[in-house]
Design a protein around this motif. Structure first.
Motif, PDB file in Angstrom:
ATOM      1  N   VAL A  88      31.047  57.662 -96.168  1.00  0.00           N
ATOM      2  CA  VAL A  88      30.083  57.557 -95.068  1.00  0.00           C
ATOM      3  C   VAL A  88      30.746  57.993 -93.761  1.00  0.00           C
ATOM      4  O   VAL A  88      31.894  57.666 -93.492  1.00  0.00           O
ATOM      5  CB  VAL A  88      29.532  56.119 -94.938  1.00  0.00           C
ATOM      6  N   HIS A  89      29.984  58.726 -92.968  1.00  0.00           N
ATOM      7  CA  HIS A  89      30.520  59.295 -91.727  1.00  0.00           C
ATOM      8  C   HIS A  89      29.701  58.804 -90.535  1.00  0.00           C
ATOM      9  O   HIS A  89      28.474  58.820 -90.578  1.00  0.00           O
ATOM     10  CB  HIS A  89      30.454  60.824 -91.797  1.00  0.00           C
ATOM     11  N   LEU A  94      27.458  52.168 -90.447  1.00  0.00           N
ATOM     12  CA  LEU A  94      26.553  51.078 -90.061  1.00  0.00           C
ATOM     13  C   LEU A  94      25.479  50.883 -91.111  1.00  0.00           C
ATOM     14  O   LEU A  94      25.143  49.755 -91.479  1.00  0.00           O
ATOM     15  CB  LEU A  94      25.932  51.390 -88.698  1.00  0.00           C
ATOM     16  N   VAL A  95      24.953  52.005 -91.632  1.00  0.00           N
ATOM     17  CA  VAL A  95      23.912  51.939 -92.663  1.00  0.00           C
ATOM     18  C   VAL A  95      24.454  51.290 -93.937  1.00  0.00           C
ATOM     19  O   VAL A  95      23.784  50.471 -94.577  1.00  0.00           O
ATOM     20  CB  VAL A  95      23.354  53.339 -92.966  1.00  0.00           C
ATOM     21  N   PHE A  96      25.696  51.633 -94.313  1.00  0.00           N
ATOM     22  CA  PHE A  96      26.271  51.032 -95.517  1.00  0.00           C
ATOM     23  C   PHE A  96      26.453  49.532 -95.348  1.00  0.00           C
ATOM     24  O   PHE A  96      26.165  48.757 -96.275  1.00  0.00           O
ATOM     25  CB  PHE A  96      27.614  51.665 -95.880  1.00  0.00           C
ATOM     26  N   MET A  97      26.958  49.085 -94.197  1.00  0.00           N
ATOM     27  CA  MET A  97      27.150  47.651 -93.974  1.00  0.00           C
ATOM     28  C   MET A  97      25.824  46.907 -94.030  1.00  0.00           C
ATOM     29  O   MET A  97      25.752  45.777 -94.518  1.00  0.00           O
ATOM     30  CB  MET A  97      27.835  47.411 -92.629  1.00  0.00           C
ATOM     31  N   ASP A  98      24.762  47.550 -93.556  1.00  0.00           N
ATOM     32  CA  ASP A  98      23.433  46.957 -93.644  1.00  0.00           C
ATOM     33  C   ASP A  98      23.014  46.820 -95.103  1.00  0.00           C
ATOM     34  O   ASP A  98      22.447  45.803 -95.513  1.00  0.00           O
ATOM     35  CB  ASP A  98      22.426  47.819 -92.877  1.00  0.00           C
ATOM     36  N   LEU A  99      23.301  47.852 -95.907  1.00  0.00           N
ATOM     37  CA  LEU A  99      23.000  47.795 -97.341  1.00  0.00           C
ATOM     38  C   LEU A  99      23.789  46.679 -98.009  1.00  0.00           C
ATOM     39  O   LEU A  99      23.257  45.937 -98.851  1.00  0.00           O
ATOM     40  CB  LEU A  99      23.343  49.133 -97.987  1.00  0.00           C
ATOM     41  N   LEU A 100      25.050  46.530 -97.636  1.00  0.00           N
ATOM     42  CA  LEU A 100      25.905  45.486 -98.200  1.00  0.00           C
ATOM     43  C   LEU A 100      25.331  44.099 -97.929  1.00  0.00           C
ATOM     44  O   LEU A 100      25.324  43.234 -98.810  1.00  0.00           O
ATOM     45  CB  LEU A 100      27.311  45.605 -97.621  1.00  0.00           C
ATOM     46  N   VAL A 101      24.824  43.878 -96.734  1.00  0.00           N
ATOM     47  CA  VAL A 101      24.255  42.580 -96.370  1.00  0.00           C
ATOM     48  C   VAL A 101      22.958  42.328 -97.125  1.00  0.00           C
ATOM     49  O   VAL A 101      22.728  41.239 -97.652  1.00  0.00           O
ATOM     50  CB  VAL A 101      24.021  42.505 -94.840  1.00  0.00           C
ATOM     51  N   LEU A 116      35.126  55.215 -95.180  1.00  0.00           N
ATOM     52  CA  LEU A 116      34.398  55.374 -93.929  1.00  0.00           C
ATOM     53  C   LEU A 116      35.155  56.368 -93.045  1.00  0.00           C
ATOM     54  O   LEU A 116      36.383  56.352 -93.003  1.00  0.00           O
ATOM     55  CB  LEU A 116      34.256  54.030 -93.210  1.00  0.00           C
ATOM     56  N   ILE A 117      34.405  57.227 -92.369  1.00  0.00           N
ATOM     57  CA  ILE A 117      35.016  58.220 -91.486  1.00  0.00           C
ATOM     58  C   ILE A 117      34.460  58.021 -90.080  1.00  0.00           C
ATOM     59  O   ILE A 117      33.259  58.185 -89.854  1.00  0.00           O
ATOM     60  CB  ILE A 117      34.727  59.646 -91.975  1.00  0.00           C
ATOM     61  N   ASP A 118      35.315  57.637 -89.145  1.00  0.00           N
ATOM     62  CA  ASP A 118      34.879  57.350 -87.767  1.00  0.00           C
ATOM     63  C   ASP A 118      33.576  56.547 -87.752  1.00  0.00           C
ATOM     64  O   ASP A 118      32.589  56.917 -87.104  1.00  0.00           O
ATOM     65  CB  ASP A 118      34.709  58.651 -86.978  1.00  0.00           C
ATOM     66  N   SER A 119      33.580  55.446 -88.465  1.00  0.00           N
ATOM     67  CA  SER A 119      32.367  54.655 -88.663  1.00  0.00           C
ATOM     68  C   SER A 119      31.890  53.953 -87.391  1.00  0.00           C
ATOM     69  O   SER A 119      32.690  53.517 -86.562  1.00  0.00           O
ATOM     70  CB  SER A 119      32.627  53.606 -89.748  1.00  0.00           C
ATOM     71  N   GLN A 120      30.572  53.818 -87.276  1.00  0.00           N
ATOM     72  CA  GLN A 120      29.958  53.142 -86.134  1.00  0.00           C
ATOM     73  C   GLN A 120      29.465  51.741 -86.495  1.00  0.00           C
ATOM     74  O   GLN A 120      28.640  51.166 -85.791  1.00  0.00           O
ATOM     75  CB  GLN A 120      28.798  53.985 -85.594  1.00  0.00           C
ATOM     76  N   HIS A 121      29.963  51.181 -87.604  1.00  0.00           N
ATOM     77  CA  HIS A 121      29.557  49.839 -88.001  1.00  0.00           C
ATOM     78  C   HIS A 121      30.138  48.798 -87.039  1.00  0.00           C
ATOM     79  O   HIS A 121      31.064  49.091 -86.276  1.00  0.00           O
ATOM     80  CB  HIS A 121      30.025  49.536 -89.421  1.00  0.00           C
ATOM     81  N   HIS A 122      29.590  47.579 -87.121  1.00  0.00           N
ATOM     82  CA  HIS A 122      30.111  46.474 -86.317  1.00  0.00           C
ATOM     83  C   HIS A 122      30.103  45.226 -87.200  1.00  0.00           C
ATOM     84  O   HIS A 122      29.065  44.617 -87.425  1.00  0.00           O
ATOM     85  CB  HIS A 122      29.255  46.250 -85.071  1.00  0.00           C
ATOM     86  N   VAL A 123      31.271  44.880 -87.718  1.00  0.00           N
ATOM     87  CA  VAL A 123      31.386  43.795 -88.681  1.00  0.00           C
ATOM     88  C   VAL A 123      30.878  42.470 -88.120  1.00  0.00           C
ATOM     89  O   VAL A 123      30.138  41.743 -88.792  1.00  0.00           O
ATOM     90  CB  VAL A 123      32.843  43.650 -89.163  1.00  0.00           C
ATOM     91  N   LEU A 134      33.451  39.459 -95.973  1.00  0.00           N
ATOM     92  CA  LEU A 134      34.647  39.853 -95.239  1.00  0.00           C
ATOM     93  C   LEU A 134      35.825  40.091 -96.182  1.00  0.00           C
ATOM     94  O   LEU A 134      36.608  41.024 -95.986  1.00  0.00           O
ATOM     95  CB  LEU A 134      35.007  38.773 -94.211  1.00  0.00           C
ATOM     96  N   ALA A 135      35.936  39.265 -97.206  1.00  0.00           N
ATOM     97  CA  ALA A 135      37.006  39.440 -98.198  1.00  0.00           C
ATOM     98  C   ALA A 135      36.766  40.700 -99.015  1.00  0.00           C
ATOM     99  O   ALA A 135      37.709  41.426 -99.353  1.00  0.00           O
ATOM    100  CB  ALA A 135      37.079  38.211 -99.102  1.00  0.00           C
ATOM    101  N   TRP A 136      35.478  40.972 -99.318  1.00  0.00           N
ATOM    102  CA  TRP A 136      35.148  42.151-100.135  1.00  0.00           C
ATOM    103  C   TRP A 136      35.489  43.440 -99.401  1.00  0.00           C
ATOM    104  O   TRP A 136      36.111  44.339 -99.971  1.00  0.00           O
ATOM    105  CB  TRP A 136      33.668  42.126-100.516  1.00  0.00           C
ATOM    106  N   ILE A 137      35.088  43.578 -98.131  1.00  0.00           N
ATOM    107  CA  ILE A 137      35.354  44.824 -97.406  1.00  0.00           C
ATOM    108  C   ILE A 137      36.853  45.026 -97.173  1.00  0.00           C
ATOM    109  O   ILE A 137      37.336  46.160 -97.119  1.00  0.00           O
ATOM    110  CB  ILE A 137      34.582  44.901 -96.064  1.00  0.00           C
ATOM    111  N   LYS A 138      37.579  43.926 -97.063  1.00  0.00           N
ATOM    112  CA  LYS A 138      39.031  44.028 -96.865  1.00  0.00           C
ATOM    113  C   LYS A 138      39.698  44.713 -98.047  1.00  0.00           C
ATOM    114  O   LYS A 138      40.670  45.463 -97.890  1.00  0.00           O
ATOM    115  CB  LYS A 138      39.628  42.631 -96.648  1.00  0.00           C
ATOM    116  N   HIS A 139      39.163  44.472 -99.252  1.00  0.00           N
ATOM    117  CA  HIS A 139      39.781  44.999-100.464  1.00  0.00           C
ATOM    118  C   HIS A 139      39.104  46.270-100.989  1.00  0.00           C
ATOM    119  O   HIS A 139      39.653  46.935-101.870  1.00  0.00           O
ATOM    120  CB  HIS A 139      39.771  43.930-101.566  1.00  0.00           C
TER     121      HIS A 139
END
Length: 213
Positions: A88-89, A94-101, A116-123, A134-139
């Motif tokens: 994801v670029h 941000l879209v992927f993190m929304d899907l994850l939630v 992720l490439i220069d991602s605009q997400h906000h954890v 949070l543990a999942w994205i870390k790994h």
């Protein structure tokens, strides 16, 4: 070419991946084109149904076809065990993190790696304080960021340190995807190997004593 998905697709196919290209920016359609498409698709369905009937009646008179099993999809159970990786670029992060939630259990069970490439997400805003996420994205996540550093060198920023971050090997946003592709696919290969090893370690070993009644 740098804006194209073709280099990424070619590299994925060479590594024997199946590819799905998503375009979250394509959200609107011209009403005239939509009406024409609906009319065309209706005709196609009717035509396909007719061909299907003819095909069934034809093959019912023939000997069974010789078929070979599909790779990694010999059975319905095996078909459902496909593992998924995301690239994801920018806003795609941000879209992927929304899907994850929104699809937490599905994503966590199927996705083995996210690049992720220069991602605009906000954890903090998107995932909140969900310890499991949070543990999942870390790994399972790694981010390639524009940086003056050489490709794949650690590049931590103050605002983002939820998972490993490395240099994309360029300071230009548009060049980051093509510049980091080799590194990303090495990451995918290593992540998939680790997941496979974990899964195989959970398979019970059949011994002579365990087969006794």
């Amino acid at each position: 070419l740098y804006h194209s998905q073709i280099p990424c697709i070619q590299m994925a196919l060479q590594a024997h991946y199946d590819v799905i290209v998503l375009n979250p920016n394509d959200n609107f359609v011209d009403l005239k084109i939509e009406r024409e498409w609906k009319g065309l698709s209706t005709q196609n369905i009717e035509s396909s149904s007719l061909k299907m009937v003819e095909t069934e009646s034809f093959f019912s008179l023939q000997k069974p076809l010789q078929c070979i099993p599909k790779r990694c999809s010999n059975t319905p159970e095996e078909h459902m065990t496909y593992d998924v990786a995301f690239i994801v670029h920018g806003y795609g992060g941000l879209v992927f993190m929304d899907l994850l939630v929104r699809r937490k259990s599905e994503v966590m069970s199927k996705v083995y790696a996210v690049a992720l490439i220069d991602s605009q997400h906000h954890v903090r805003h998107q995932l909140g304080s969900d310890v499991q996420l949070l543990a999942w994205i870390k790994h399972h996540c790694r981010e390639w960021v524009t940086s003056p550093k050489p490709l794949n060198k650690p590049a931590v920023t103050v605002l983002k340190k939820e998972f490993p971050m490395v240099s994309a090997g360029t300071e230009k946003y548009d060049l980051a995807p093509s510049s980091s592709l080799q590194s990303i696919f090495k990451y995918f290969k290593k992540a998939l190997k680790a997941k496979t090893n974990i899964n195989s370690s959970h398979v019970p070993i059949v011994t002579r004593s365990s087969t006794k009644i």
